[in-house]
Design a protein around this motif. Structure first.
Motif, PDB file in Angstrom:
ATOM      1  N   UNK A   1       0.922  -1.028   0.448  1.00 43.77           N
ATOM      2  CA  UNK A   1       0.153  -0.209  -0.088  1.00 43.77           C
ATOM      3  C   UNK A   1       0.510   1.224   0.411  1.00 43.77           C
ATOM      4  N   UNK A   2       2.003   1.345  -0.460  1.00 51.56           N
ATOM      5  CA  UNK A   2       3.250   2.516   0.081  1.00 51.56           C
ATOM      6  C   UNK A   2       4.443   2.246  -1.472  1.00 51.56           C
ATOM      7  N   UNK A   3       4.160   3.597  -1.982  1.00 48.59           N
ATOM      8  CA  UNK A   3       5.483   4.268  -2.487  1.00 48.59           C
ATOM      9  C   UNK A   3       6.748   4.984  -1.734  1.00 48.59           C
ATOM     10  N   UNK A   4       7.643   4.120  -2.229  1.00 48.32           N
ATOM     11  CA  UNK A   4       9.023   4.196  -1.500  1.00 48.32           C
ATOM     12  C   UNK A   4       9.874   4.898  -2.683  1.00 48.32           C
ATOM     13  N   UNK A   5      10.306   6.247  -2.843  1.00 46.05           N
ATOM     14  CA  UNK A   5      11.563   6.694  -3.167  1.00 46.05           C
ATOM     15  C   UNK A   5      12.759   6.987  -2.267  1.00 46.05           C
ATOM     16  N   UNK A   6      13.467   6.358  -2.128  1.00 45.79           N
ATOM     17  CA  UNK A   6      14.892   7.001  -1.759  1.00 45.79           C
ATOM     18  C   UNK A   6      15.888   7.497  -2.409  1.00 45.79           C
ATOM     19  N   UNK A   7      16.856   7.653  -2.160  1.00 41.72           N
ATOM     20  CA  UNK A   7      17.924   8.809  -3.245  1.00 41.72           C
ATOM     21  C   UNK A   7      18.445   7.535  -3.917  1.00 41.72           C
ATOM     22  N   UNK A   8      18.066   6.674  -3.923  1.00 34.04           N
ATOM     23  CA  UNK A   8      18.923   5.510  -4.423  1.00 34.04           C
ATOM     24  C   UNK A   8      18.028   4.095  -4.662  1.00 34.04           C
ATOM     25  N   UNK A   9      18.814   3.623  -5.758  1.00 33.72           N
ATOM     26  CA  UNK A   9      17.651   2.161  -6.044  1.00 33.72           C
ATOM     27  C   UNK A   9      17.854   0.797  -5.563  1.00 33.72           C
ATOM     28  N   UNK A  10      17.051  -0.257  -4.850  1.00 36.79           N
ATOM     29  CA  UNK A  10      17.544  -1.376  -3.750  1.00 36.79           C
ATOM     30  C   UNK A  10      17.597  -2.632  -4.745  1.00 36.79           C
ATOM     31  N   UNK A  11      17.491  -2.433  -6.256  1.00 41.50           N
ATOM     32  CA  UNK A  11      17.215  -2.934  -7.173  1.00 41.50           C
ATOM     33  C   UNK A  11      18.329  -4.360  -7.474  1.00 41.50           C
ATOM     34  N   UNK A  12      18.745  -5.373  -7.855  1.00 37.15           N
ATOM     35  CA  UNK A  12      20.319  -5.306  -8.024  1.00 37.15           C
ATOM     36  C   UNK A  12      20.572  -5.405  -9.981  1.00 37.15           C
ATOM     37  N   UNK A  13      22.101  -4.159  -9.629  1.00 35.76           N
ATOM     38  CA  UNK A  13      22.489  -3.834 -10.415  1.00 35.76           C
ATOM     39  C   UNK A  13      22.754  -4.098 -12.127  1.00 35.76           C
ATOM     40  N   UNK A  14      22.410  -5.357 -12.111  1.00 40.57           N
ATOM     41  CA  UNK A  14      22.293  -5.896 -13.278  1.00 40.57           C
ATOM     42  C   UNK A  14      20.870  -6.265 -14.543  1.00 40.57           C
ATOM     43  N   UNK A  15      20.100  -5.964 -13.153  1.00 38.43           N
ATOM     44  CA  UNK A  15      18.753  -5.689 -13.855  1.00 38.43           C
ATOM     45  C   UNK A  15      18.136  -4.682 -15.185  1.00 38.43           C
ATOM     46  N   UNK A  16      17.560  -4.889 -16.163  1.00 38.74           N
ATOM     47  CA  UNK A  16      16.999  -3.463 -17.567  1.00 38.74           C
ATOM     48  C   UNK A  16      15.818  -3.527 -16.615  1.00 38.74           C
ATOM     49  N   UNK A  17      15.079  -2.246 -17.841  1.00 42.42           N
ATOM     50  CA  UNK A  17      13.707  -2.296 -16.744  1.00 42.42           C
ATOM     51  C   UNK A  17      12.747  -2.945 -16.708  1.00 42.42           C
ATOM     52  N   UNK A  18      12.612  -3.960 -18.287  1.00 41.62           N
ATOM     53  CA  UNK A  18      11.818  -5.308 -18.485  1.00 41.62           C
ATOM     54  C   UNK A  18      12.212  -6.087 -17.274  1.00 41.62           C
ATOM     55  N   UNK A  19      12.756  -6.267 -16.420  1.00 43.29           N
ATOM     56  CA  UNK A  19      13.252  -6.994 -15.783  1.00 43.29           C
ATOM     57  C   UNK A  19      12.939  -6.462 -14.065  1.00 43.29           C
ATOM     58  N   UNK A  20      13.138  -5.719 -14.195  1.00 40.53           N
ATOM     59  CA  UNK A  20      12.204  -4.579 -13.070  1.00 40.53           C
ATOM     60  C   UNK A  20      10.674  -4.848 -13.569  1.00 40.53           C
ATOM     61  N   UNK A  21      10.185  -4.580 -14.352  1.00 38.73           N
ATOM     62  CA  UNK A  21       8.806  -4.336 -14.594  1.00 38.73           C
ATOM     63  C   UNK A  21       8.102  -5.821 -14.051  1.00 38.73           C
TER      64      UNK A  21
END
Ligand SMILES: Nc1ncnc2c1ncn2[C@@H]1O[C@H](COP(=O)(O)OP(=O)(O)OP(=O)(O)O)[C@@H](O)[C@H]1O
Length: 282
Positions: free
Chosen positions: A77-97
């Motif tokens: 239920x939360x949308x969170x934005x920090x000053x850094x991304x918390x995903x593995x660095x080798x992902x691209x936007x399709x992987x993240x989606x």
């Protein structure tokens, strides 16, 4: 059901050399709260406590009515934005989606794709090669694409150019079209908060100095430039802070405590923060 999206009571967190709190504030649903304060004042620590990323020493926290701020159901239920991304660095936007569509129960692929295009985010590039601004845009797109009720944004517009910042502020205002939606946004870019915030919460050395509506702040305080003799006629209790110049003084004052006839200008949020922190500047 509570009318508040966030409730904080007597919250304390101690680190070696720094104590946050005790702090208290409640954020009404349907409002945008700007969380301001100097570097190291305790903004990110408060936000991490709200998100269950740090454990409090004492006090109470409720986020969207939930005491267990670590729960998966709440994170949905939360949308969170920090000053850094918390995903593995080798992902691209399709992987993240794909990843987000699995973890968020109300993932809105169409909304995400629209924001991806609006923010000009590349399909193939791995996020490790994203610029700081691109990472912030991606975080914001995710936060806005899963039908969150509450956005918690820690320095979400820092590192972004003025055009993108303006676009993001517009998106935040769109998000607020739903009266049950709420935003807590910490930022050093006070002009952004000036545009969108309903309330300003000001933290200084781990303590909340004020939590007031932006309109009340502007109505209750005023800026004036006076000669040193004129300053002598003002009650010390009226003076929040001052800048001393060779020709006189610039003061932030409480409007109701200064004599009629003194010409007062409306302060910006930045004026209020600077005068509150410095008290006196020579
Ligand atoms: N995990 C930690 N361990 C020890 N001290 C910490 C930890 N996290 C934060 N602190 C300290 O707590 C204080 C508040 O830090 P915090 O990051 O909350 O400030 P901030 O208001 O977000 O600052 P900025 O505007 O610079 O981001 C600082 O003195 C910081 O060094």
């Amino acid at each position: 059901m509570s009318d508040y999206a966030i409730e904080i009571k007597n919250l304390v967190k101690k680190f070696d050399g720094f104590t946050l709190g005790p702090i208290d504030f409640c954020i009404p649903k349907g409002t945008i709260v700007g969380y301001i304060g100097q570097n190291g004042a305790g903004k990110s620590t408060t936000i991490k406590l709200l998100l269950g990323l740090l454990h409090k020493d004492s006090g109470e926290i409720r986020v969207l009515g939930e005491e267990n701020t670590d729960s998966i159901a709440l994170k949905d239920r939360l949308g969170v934005v920090f000053d850094d991304l918390l995903f593995p660095r080798e992902m691209n936007i399709t992987d993240i989606e794909k990843f987000c569509s699995r973890i968020y129960t109300k993932w809105d692929k169409e909304c995400f794709n629209k924001l991806k295009i609006k923010f000009d985010l590349p399909e193939k590039q791995v996020i490790n090669n994203y610029s700081r601004g691109m990472k912030m845009k991606l975080s914001m797109a995710i936060a806005l694409s899963h039908n969150a009720e509450l956005l918690i944004l820690d320095e979400a517009t820092s590192g972004l150019d003025p055009i993108v910042r303006e676009e993001i502020l517009d998106l935040l205002l769109d998000f607020m079209q739903d009266e049950n939606h709420t935003i807590l946004i910490s930022s050093h870019i006070l002009s952004d908060l000036e545009k969108v915030a309903d309330y300003i919460s000001f933290i200084n050395f781990g303590k909340i100095l004020f939590f007031e509506t932006k309109d009340d702040l502007k109505e209750n305080y005023g800026i004036c430039t006076l000669s040193n003799e004129e300053v002598n006629d003002i009650d010390e209790a009226a003076i929040v802070g001052r800048r001393v110049h060779s020709f006189g003084q610039e003061l932030l004052v409480k409007r109701n405590l200064v004599p009629d006839g003194i010409k007062l200008q409306k302060p910006s949020i930045e004026d209020i923060m600077i005068y509150f922190v410095k008290g006196e500047r020579k």
